[in-house]
Design a protein around this motif. Structure first.
Motif, PDB file in Angstrom:
ATOM      1  N   CYS A 123       0.788  -1.255  -0.142  1.00 55.79           N
ATOM      2  CA  CYS A 123      -0.117  -0.069  -0.129  1.00 55.79           C
ATOM      3  C   CYS A 123       0.914   1.369  -0.245  1.00 55.79           C
ATOM      4  N   ARG A 124       1.734   1.345   1.062  1.00 50.57           N
ATOM      5  CA  ARG A 124       2.593   2.607   0.954  1.00 50.57           C
ATOM      6  C   ARG A 124       3.577   2.637  -0.126  1.00 50.57           C
ATOM      7  N   GLN A 125       4.014   1.495  -0.761  1.00 53.03           N
ATOM      8  CA  GLN A 125       4.851   1.445  -2.229  1.00 53.03           C
ATOM      9  C   GLN A 125       4.088   2.123  -3.219  1.00 53.03           C
ATOM     10  N   GLY A 126       2.651   1.572  -3.318  1.00 51.56           N
ATOM     11  CA  GLY A 126       1.860   2.095  -4.281  1.00 51.56           C
ATOM     12  C   GLY A 126       1.604   3.259  -4.363  1.00 51.56           C
ATOM     13  N   LYS A 127       1.191   3.788  -3.327  1.00 51.16           N
ATOM     14  CA  LYS A 127       0.964   5.251  -3.044  1.00 51.16           C
ATOM     15  C   LYS A 127       1.959   6.183  -3.502  1.00 51.16           C
ATOM     16  N   ARG A 128       3.342   5.772  -3.090  1.00 52.24           N
ATOM     17  CA  ARG A 128       4.530   6.591  -3.291  1.00 52.24           C
ATOM     18  C   ARG A 128       4.765   6.423  -4.902  1.00 52.24           C
ATOM     19  N   ALA A 129       4.577   5.220  -5.419  1.00 52.03           N
ATOM     20  CA  ALA A 129       4.754   5.233  -6.946  1.00 52.03           C
ATOM     21  C   ALA A 129       4.039   5.950  -7.638  1.00 52.03           C
ATOM     22  N   TYR A 130       2.597   6.070  -7.428  1.00 55.27           N
ATOM     23  CA  TYR A 130       1.702   7.044  -8.121  1.00 55.27           C
ATOM     24  C   TYR A 130       2.143   8.320  -7.958  1.00 55.27           C
ATOM     25  N   ALA A 131       2.515   8.808  -6.547  1.00 50.80           N
ATOM     26  CA  ALA A 131       2.736  10.263  -6.297  1.00 50.80           C
ATOM     27  C   ALA A 131       3.997  10.567  -7.256  1.00 50.80           C
ATOM     28  N   ILE A 132       5.046   9.819  -7.269  1.00 49.21           N
ATOM     29  CA  ILE A 132       6.184   9.837  -8.126  1.00 49.21           C
ATOM     30  C   ILE A 132       5.768  10.064  -9.710  1.00 49.21           C
ATOM     31  N   ARG A 142      -1.190   9.595 -22.379  1.00 47.91           N
ATOM     32  CA  ARG A 142      -0.870   8.812 -21.094  1.00 47.91           C
ATOM     33  C   ARG A 142      -1.978   9.308 -20.027  1.00 47.91           C
ATOM     34  N   PRO A 143      -2.031   8.562 -18.824  1.00 46.94           N
ATOM     35  CA  PRO A 143      -2.912   9.096 -17.759  1.00 46.94           C
ATOM     36  C   PRO A 143      -2.429  10.471 -17.462  1.00 46.94           C
ATOM     37  N   SER A 144      -3.439  11.287 -17.134  1.00 47.27           N
ATOM     38  CA  SER A 144      -3.104  12.610 -16.351  1.00 47.27           C
ATOM     39  C   SER A 144      -2.375  12.664 -15.240  1.00 47.27           C
ATOM     40  N   CYS A 145      -1.675  13.500 -14.993  1.00 44.55           N
ATOM     41  CA  CYS A 145      -0.793  13.612 -13.748  1.00 44.55           C
ATOM     42  C   CYS A 145      -1.795  13.697 -12.527  1.00 44.55           C
ATOM     43  N   ASP A 146      -2.861  14.443 -12.899  1.00 42.04           N
ATOM     44  CA  ASP A 146      -4.269  14.406 -11.749  1.00 42.04           C
ATOM     45  C   ASP A 146      -4.589  13.196 -11.342  1.00 42.04           C
ATOM     46  N   LEU A 147      -4.626  12.431 -12.444  1.00 43.06           N
ATOM     47  CA  LEU A 147      -5.392  11.024 -12.153  1.00 43.06           C
ATOM     48  C   LEU A 147      -4.497  10.067 -11.183  1.00 43.06           C
ATOM     49  N   LEU A 148      -3.299  10.091 -11.630  1.00 41.92           N
ATOM     50  CA  LEU A 148      -2.084   9.435 -11.052  1.00 41.92           C
ATOM     51  C   LEU A 148      -2.040   9.992  -9.515  1.00 41.92           C
ATOM     52  N   TYR A 149      -2.158  11.265  -9.412  1.00 45.03           N
ATOM     53  CA  TYR A 149      -2.235  11.744  -8.077  1.00 45.03           C
ATOM     54  C   TYR A 149      -3.271  11.024  -7.221  1.00 45.03           C
ATOM     55  N   ARG A 150      -4.662  11.134  -7.949  1.00 44.75           N
ATOM     56  CA  ARG A 150      -5.817  10.691  -7.255  1.00 44.75           C
ATOM     57  C   ARG A 150      -5.783   9.369  -6.927  1.00 44.75           C
ATOM     58  N   LEU A 151      -4.852   8.435  -7.553  1.00 42.56           N
ATOM     59  CA  LEU A 151      -4.727   7.049  -7.373  1.00 42.56           C
ATOM     60  C   LEU A 151      -3.829   7.016  -5.991  1.00 42.56           C
ATOM     61  N   SER A 152      -2.845   7.819  -6.016  1.00 45.93           N
ATOM     62  CA  SER A 152      -2.212   7.833  -4.877  1.00 45.93           C
ATOM     63  C   SER A 152      -2.818   8.266  -3.566  1.00 45.93           C
ATOM     64  N   GLU A 153      -3.626   8.992  -3.638  1.00 45.09           N
ATOM     65  CA  GLU A 153      -4.430   9.490  -2.699  1.00 45.09           C
ATOM     66  C   GLU A 153      -5.320   8.688  -2.033  1.00 45.09           C
ATOM     67  N   GLN A 154      -5.980   7.784  -3.038  1.00 41.29           N
ATOM     68  CA  GLN A 154      -7.250   7.067  -2.841  1.00 41.29           C
ATOM     69  C   GLN A 154      -6.891   5.614  -3.015  1.00 41.29           C
ATOM     70  N   PHE A 155      -5.665   5.100  -2.861  1.00 41.01           N
ATOM     71  CA  PHE A 155      -4.988   3.834  -3.077  1.00 41.01           C
ATOM     72  C   PHE A 155      -5.930   2.843  -2.322  1.00 41.01           C
ATOM     73  N   GLU A 156      -6.045   3.211  -1.064  1.00 43.24           N
ATOM     74  CA  GLU A 156      -6.812   2.227  -0.108  1.00 43.24           C
ATOM     75  C   GLU A 156      -8.222   1.836  -0.618  1.00 43.24           C
ATOM     76  N   LEU A 157      -9.037   2.978  -0.947  1.00 39.82           N
ATOM     77  CA  LEU A 157     -10.224   2.833  -1.506  1.00 39.82           C
ATOM     78  C   LEU A 157     -10.262   2.200  -2.643  1.00 39.82           C
ATOM     79  N   CYS A 158      -9.368   2.334  -3.674  1.00 41.47           N
ATOM     80  CA  CYS A 158      -9.566   1.812  -4.908  1.00 41.47           C
ATOM     81  C   CYS A 158      -9.180   0.156  -4.556  1.00 41.47           C
ATOM     82  N   ALA A 159      -8.056  -0.090  -3.576  1.00 40.92           N
ATOM     83  CA  ALA A 159      -7.784  -1.489  -3.435  1.00 40.92           C
ATOM     84  C   ALA A 159      -8.974  -2.255  -2.671  1.00 40.92           C
ATOM     85  N   TYR A 160      -9.810  -1.613  -2.068  1.00 40.36           N
ATOM     86  CA  TYR A 160     -11.082  -1.940  -1.433  1.00 40.36           C
ATOM     87  C   TYR A 160     -12.201  -2.201  -2.453  1.00 40.36           C
TER      88      TYR A 160
END
Length: 181
Positions: A123-132, A142-160
């Motif tokens: 979880c932590r590594q995935g959030k970090r990777a999307y943020a980078i 390619r996916p927008s920077c904004d979308l990748l940032y949202r994936l980082s911020e909402q990683f747990e919700l997406c995994a759920y």
């Protein structure tokens, strides 16, 4: 992966694409109240991409062999610059999200004695990777920077949500209600 402008999707590809899109929309929009259509579309495309095992292991080490562990992928990301670095970090985010969401029980089985990933918090590594990845501009295709940032911020919700997708698939298989024709 969507077909190019001159390619027609195979009927099987089209069917599974519709299945993942519909199931993702049902889970994320209806059950979880996630009204971010771009995010939900990305997650259904992630499921479609990872149907093919080679997509899980698309990052290659210098010797040409696939990087099969997150630890190896991070090393490869650090060796790259620009778009290549962004794509490897994005893949790390996708890989960790997929496993955290679809098969979290398998992550608990990774032992530090047998794999460096036994020390990795997916979880932590995935959030970090999307943020980078979000920090590196990727271009219009390619996916927008904004979308990748949202994936980082909402990683747990997406995994759920992905766990709920898996649950729906398993319940459909057991009850015979899985609608793939």
């Amino acid at each position: 992966m969507k077909p190019g402008p001159n390619e027609n999707p195979s009927p099987e590809h089209s069917t599974i694409e519709r299945f993942f899109a519909g199931l993702s929309e049902c889970i994320f929009l209806s059950k979880l109240g996630v009204a971010d259509v771009q995010l939900v579309d990305y997650l259904s495309e992630l499921l479609l991409r990872f149907v093919r095992v080679e997509s899980l292991h698309r990052v290659r080490r210098p010797n040409g062999k696939p990087a099969t562990e997150v630890f190896q992928m991070v090393v490869e990301a650090d060796r790259r610059v620009g778009i290549a670095r962004r794509e490897v970090h994005r893949h790390i985010g996708d890989f960790t999200l997929f496993w955290s969401g679809m098969y979290p029980e398998s992550l608990r089985k990774i032992q530090p004695e047998t794999s460096p990933d036994g020390f990795v918090d997916y979880c932590r590594q995935g959030k970090r990777a999307y943020a980078i990845a979000a920090e590196i501009e990727g271009g219009e295709d390619r996916p927008s920077c904004d979308l990748l940032y949202r994936l980082s911020e909402q990683f747990e919700l997406c995994a759920y949500g992905l766990r709920e997708v898996r649950r729906e698939i398993e319940e459909g298989e057991q009850g015979g209600n899985l609608l793939i024709t």
